[in-house]
Design a protein around this motif. Structure first.
Motif, mmCIF file in Angstrom:
data_model
loop_
_atom_site.group_PDB
_atom_site.id
_atom_site.type_symbol
_atom_site.label_atom_id
_atom_site.label_comp_id
_atom_site.label_asym_id
_atom_site.label_seq_id
_atom_site.Cartn_x
_atom_site.Cartn_y
_atom_site.Cartn_z
ATOM 1 N N MET A 172 48.620 30.242 39.543
ATOM 2 C CA MET A 172 49.018 31.553 39.036
ATOM 3 C C MET A 172 48.494 32.672 39.943
ATOM 4 S SD MET A 172 48.372 33.313 35.291
ATOM 5 C CE MET A 172 49.428 32.168 34.442
ATOM 6 N N SER A 173 47.274 32.509 40.480
ATOM 7 C CA SER A 173 46.721 33.562 41.341
ATOM 8 C C SER A 173 47.580 33.770 42.579
ATOM 9 C CB SER A 173 45.288 33.211 41.742
ATOM 10 O OG SER A 173 45.248 32.025 42.520
ATOM 11 N N GLU A 174 48.112 32.679 43.148
ATOM 12 C CA GLU A 174 48.952 32.796 44.330
ATOM 13 C C GLU A 174 50.260 33.510 43.993
ATOM 14 O OE1 GLU A 174 49.471 28.979 46.059
ATOM 15 O OE2 GLU A 174 47.365 28.743 46.616
ATOM 16 N N ALA A 175 50.807 33.235 42.810
ATOM 17 C CA ALA A 175 52.050 33.889 42.397
ATOM 18 C C ALA A 175 51.829 35.392 42.203
ATOM 19 C CB ALA A 175 52.572 33.260 41.104
ATOM 20 N N LEU A 176 50.712 35.760 41.580
ATOM 21 C CA LEU A 176 50.407 37.175 41.364
ATOM 22 C C LEU A 176 50.194 37.896 42.693
ATOM 23 C CD1 LEU A 176 47.938 36.883 38.344
ATOM 24 C CD2 LEU A 176 50.251 37.823 38.279
ATOM 25 N N SER A 177 49.467 37.236 43.602
ATOM 26 C CA SER A 177 49.204 37.849 44.906
ATOM 27 C C SER A 177 50.494 38.048 45.691
ATOM 28 C CB SER A 177 48.244 36.967 45.708
ATOM 29 O OG SER A 177 47.030 36.807 45.017
ATOM 30 N N SER A 178 51.367 37.052 45.640
ATOM 31 C CA SER A 178 52.637 37.146 46.357
ATOM 32 C C SER A 178 53.489 38.279 45.805
ATOM 33 C CB SER A 178 53.383 35.817 46.254
ATOM 34 O OG SER A 178 54.656 35.889 46.875
ATOM 35 N N ARG A 179 53.512 38.392 44.485
ATOM 36 C CA ARG A 179 54.305 39.452 43.845
ATOM 37 C C ARG A 179 53.759 40.834 44.191
ATOM 38 N NH1 ARG A 179 57.018 42.875 42.592
ATOM 39 N NH2 ARG A 179 58.276 43.228 40.718
ATOM 40 N N ALA A 180 52.430 40.964 44.281
ATOM 41 C CA ALA A 180 51.810 42.259 44.558
ATOM 42 C C ALA A 180 51.764 42.569 46.049
ATOM 43 C CB ALA A 180 50.400 42.301 43.980
ATOM 44 N N GLY A 181 51.992 41.565 46.879
ATOM 45 C CA GLY A 181 51.959 41.789 48.320
ATOM 46 C C GLY A 181 50.575 41.995 48.881
ATOM 47 N N THR A 182 49.572 41.369 48.274
ATOM 48 C CA THR A 182 48.201 41.494 48.765
ATOM 49 C C THR A 182 47.437 40.234 48.405
ATOM 50 O OG1 THR A 182 46.218 42.893 48.755
ATOM 51 C CG2 THR A 182 47.320 42.577 46.646
ATOM 52 N N ASP A 183 46.209 40.097 48.883
ATOM 53 C CA ASP A 183 45.424 38.917 48.538
ATOM 54 C C ASP A 183 44.867 39.066 47.129
ATOM 55 O OD1 ASP A 183 42.303 39.805 48.799
ATOM 56 O OD2 ASP A 183 43.557 40.850 50.261
ATOM 57 N N TYR A 184 44.465 37.948 46.545
ATOM 58 C CA TYR A 184 44.055 37.924 45.139
ATOM 59 C C TYR A 184 42.808 38.778 44.886
ATOM 60 C CZ TYR A 184 42.734 36.173 40.538
ATOM 61 O OH TYR A 184 42.396 36.086 39.205
ATOM 62 N N GLU A 185 41.847 38.721 45.780
ATOM 63 C CA GLU A 185 40.610 39.478 45.567
ATOM 64 C C GLU A 185 40.886 40.974 45.547
ATOM 65 O OE1 GLU A 185 37.507 38.300 48.193
ATOM 66 O OE2 GLU A 185 37.695 36.171 47.722
ATOM 67 N N THR A 186 41.697 41.458 46.485
ATOM 68 C CA THR A 186 42.046 42.877 46.507
ATOM 69 C C THR A 186 42.823 43.267 45.251
ATOM 70 O OG1 THR A 186 42.121 42.891 48.922
ATOM 71 C CG2 THR A 186 43.282 44.675 47.785
ATOM 72 N N LEU A 187 43.706 42.394 44.825
ATOM 73 C CA LEU A 187 44.505 42.658 43.626
ATOM 74 C C LEU A 187 43.615 42.838 42.402
ATOM 75 C CD1 LEU A 187 47.309 42.796 42.268
ATOM 76 C CD2 LEU A 187 47.189 40.303 42.010
ATOM 77 N N VAL A 188 42.658 41.945 42.217
ATOM 78 C CA VAL A 188 41.768 42.039 41.056
ATOM 79 C C VAL A 188 40.885 43.279 41.140
ATOM 80 C CG1 VAL A 188 39.835 40.933 39.853
ATOM 81 C CG2 VAL A 188 41.780 39.560 40.617
ATOM 82 N N ARG A 189 40.378 43.567 42.329
ATOM 83 C CA ARG A 189 39.508 44.737 42.474
ATOM 84 C C ARG A 189 40.249 46.043 42.156
ATOM 85 N NH1 ARG A 189 37.358 41.968 47.568
ATOM 86 N NH2 ARG A 189 35.301 41.179 46.966
ATOM 87 N N THR A 190 41.483 46.162 42.649
ATOM 88 C CA THR A 190 42.217 47.428 42.483
ATOM 89 C C THR A 190 42.891 47.553 41.122
ATOM 90 O OG1 THR A 190 44.168 46.458 43.559
ATOM 91 C CG2 THR A 190 42.622 47.679 44.945
ATOM 92 N N ARG A 191 43.293 46.426 40.523
ATOM 93 C CA ARG A 191 44.048 46.485 39.285
ATOM 94 C C ARG A 191 43.202 46.269 38.033
ATOM 95 N NH1 ARG A 191 49.597 45.541 40.171
ATOM 96 N NH2 ARG A 191 49.826 45.721 37.905
#
Length: 282
Positions: free
Chosen positions: A1-20
């Protein structure tokens, strides 16, 4: 699921969690890296032998899966996250959490998966929870969406703490019976190690590979289990345990002395999974 979320957001998972998530909720003590402040307050994890456990960040397999045990946090930060989930705090991420809960499943049943959460009970008596665990630590975050109450349980001992979370939300839910959490390794004849080595197939799960490496055994689980290769240590002639995770293995012996299979006990307290030894390895 983390890879799917990262792909959809266009960024890596760690950056996605930190910013969102982390920044909007001001979770200053939650991150994928250990800051000097966090390190000073970090509890020492303990393995199944009650010995200090290695840091999960030092394990190569977890660097490939930051969503699986990659976050360090505190009880207060997790309670802040939980307060958003139950609706006590407004936040830019609150709608996302509510969608996660509201799209969980049709009414009925005793336990279902819900976009990362597990739901138990019926509509008026639901508990939504998520358990976690890494080398030397265990956690559970759970809440009652109707009563709008929740709990966070953190432990620096390898094990299962979800019974404590459920009991706090539902006092009539019994605590699990105490089990022997301290395992003691015993010496065994090295010939037994060769006897146990082989491949074991579990229906619907895949193949478990037990191998001898020098003077000990290791077990590799199917890829879907997401576990690293683990060294297993004997506590009896048939029973073995891993110190890094609460995984146990019991070998099954036929009356003629042949090893016919094994039972593997998963790390989250699920029922034992039986696996038959492949005929080519007997």
């Amino acid at each position: 699921m983390s890879e799917a979320l990262s792909s959809r957001a266009g960024t890596d998972y760690e950056t996605l969690v930190r910013t969102r998530v982390l920044a909007p909720l001001k979770l200053a003590n939650t991150d994928f890296a250990v800051s000097p402040k966090t390190k000073k307050n970090l509890a020492v994890g303990h393995d199944a032998a009650l010995q200090p456990a290695p840091s999960v960040s030092a394990l190569g397999i977890y660097s490939l899966m930051p969503a699986a045990g990659g976050l360090y946090s505190t009880a207060n930060d997790l309670l802040t996250f939980l307060s958003v989930a139950v609706g006590y705090e407004r936040s830019p991420i609150a709608p996302a959490i509510k969608v996660t809960v509201s799209t969980r499943r049709p009414t009925g049943g005793s336990e279902d998966q819900a976009l990362g959460w597990t739901v138990i009970g019926k509509t008026d008596d639901e508990i939504i929870y998520r358990d976690g665990g890494t080398y030397g630590f265990a956690s559970s975050i759970a809440f009652d969406p109707k009563r709008r109450i929740g709990v966070v349980i953190l432990s620096n001992q390898l094990g299962d703490v979800n019974d404590i979370a459920r009991h706090l939300l539902r006092p009539d839910s019994p605590l699990a019976k105490p089990t022997n959490t301290k395992h003691t390794e015993i010496p065994i004849d090295s010939s037994l190690l060769d006897k146990y080595a082989g491949r074991y197939e579990a229906q619907g799960e895949g193949i478990f590979t037990v191998a001898r490496e020098n003077n000990f055994l290791t077990i590799e689980s199917p890829a879907d289990w997401g576990l690293p290769k683990l060294r297993i240590r004997p506590e009896s002639l048939l029973d073995f345990f891993a110190t890094e995770l609460p995984v146990r293995v019991t070998f099954k012996i036929h009356s003629d002395g042949r090893v016919t299979g094994l039972l593997i006990y998963p790390p989250r307290g699920q029922k034992a999974v039986p696996a038959n030894r492949l005929s080519s390895d007997k």
